[in-house]
Design a protein around this motif. Structure first.
Motif, short mmCIF file in Angstrom:
data_model
loop_
_atom_site.label_atom_id
_atom_site.label_comp_id
_atom_site.label_asym_id
_atom_site.label_seq_id
_atom_site.Cartn_x
_atom_site.Cartn_y
_atom_site.Cartn_z
N ASN A 32 5.01 10.53 -1.81
CA ASN A 32 4.55 9.14 -1.86
C ASN A 32 5.27 8.39 -0.76
O ASN A 32 6.50 8.37 -0.72
CB ASN A 32 4.87 8.49 -3.21
N ILE A 33 4.52 7.75 0.13
CA ILE A 33 5.12 7.07 1.27
C ILE A 33 4.57 5.64 1.33
O ILE A 33 3.35 5.46 1.44
CB ILE A 33 4.79 7.80 2.58
N PRO A 34 5.42 4.63 1.27
CA PRO A 34 4.93 3.25 1.39
C PRO A 34 4.33 3.00 2.77
O PRO A 34 4.77 3.58 3.77
CB PRO A 34 6.18 2.39 1.19
N ILE A 35 3.34 2.14 2.80
CA ILE A 35 2.77 1.67 4.06
C ILE A 35 3.11 0.19 4.17
O ILE A 35 2.87 -0.58 3.25
CB ILE A 35 1.24 1.87 4.09
N SER A 36 3.70 -0.19 5.28
CA SER A 36 4.08 -1.59 5.51
C SER A 36 3.54 -2.02 6.87
O SER A 36 3.79 -1.36 7.88
CB SER A 36 5.61 -1.71 5.48
N MET A 89 0.83 -1.17 0.00
CA MET A 89 0.00 0.00 0.00
C MET A 89 0.88 1.24 0.00
O MET A 89 1.97 1.24 0.54
CB MET A 89 -0.87 0.01 1.26
N ILE A 90 0.38 2.29 -0.58
CA ILE A 90 1.10 3.56 -0.65
C ILE A 90 0.19 4.67 -0.15
O ILE A 90 -0.95 4.80 -0.59
CB ILE A 90 1.52 3.90 -2.09
N LEU A 141 3.38 3.82 8.30
CA LEU A 141 4.19 4.50 7.30
C LEU A 141 5.61 3.93 7.34
O LEU A 141 6.19 3.80 8.42
CB LEU A 141 4.24 6.00 7.58
N ALA A 142 6.14 3.59 6.20
CA ALA A 142 7.47 2.97 6.12
C ALA A 142 8.54 4.05 5.98
O ALA A 142 9.26 4.13 4.99
CB ALA A 142 7.52 1.98 4.96
N GLY A 160 -3.87 0.85 -2.80
CA GLY A 160 -3.38 -0.48 -2.47
C GLY A 160 -4.51 -1.42 -2.13
O GLY A 160 -5.68 -1.09 -2.22
#
Length: 106
Positions: free
Chosen positions: A67-71, A1-2, A75-76, A103
């Motif tokens: 743009n920030i990845p979600i893991s 997910m982003i 927030l990653a 995502g």
């Protein structure tokens, strides 16, 4: 997910990711931005006060979206990183951001 901080909705505010553990970083960033876009430069657009045009320049240097990845639901970001909403005027008003999450959830 982003997570997409899609847009800060003002022309003299910006978004960036930077060091967030030491408050001196914010002071140093402000110092350098003021050197890059000083209020006393010979700007032509001066209708909204002496801090307006430098605010536009500072905003353009950083940009208005991230743009920030979600893991695993978070927030990653890196260990020391934080998201800055950068106010580029001396007395900015309220600010709004459009946020989008893209995502698939599991």
């Amino acid at each position: 997910m982003i997570l997409i901080l899609h847009q800060v909705q003002h022309t003299s505010a910006a978004l960036t990711i930077n060091e967030n553990a030491d408050p001196d970083v914010r002071k140093d960033m402000e110092m350098m931005l003021n050197r890059l876009a000083p209020e006393n430069a010979p700007y032509i657009h001066t209708d909204e006060g002496p801090d307006d045009m430098p605010g536009h320049v500072k905003s353009s240097l950083f940009g208005v979206s991230l743009n920030i990845p979600i893991s695993q639901g978070r927030l990653a970001l890196g260990t020391w990183q934080g998201i800055y909403l950068c106010e580029a005027r001396n007395r900015g008003g309220s600010r709004s951001c459009v946020i989008t999450i893209n995502g698939v959830t599991k």
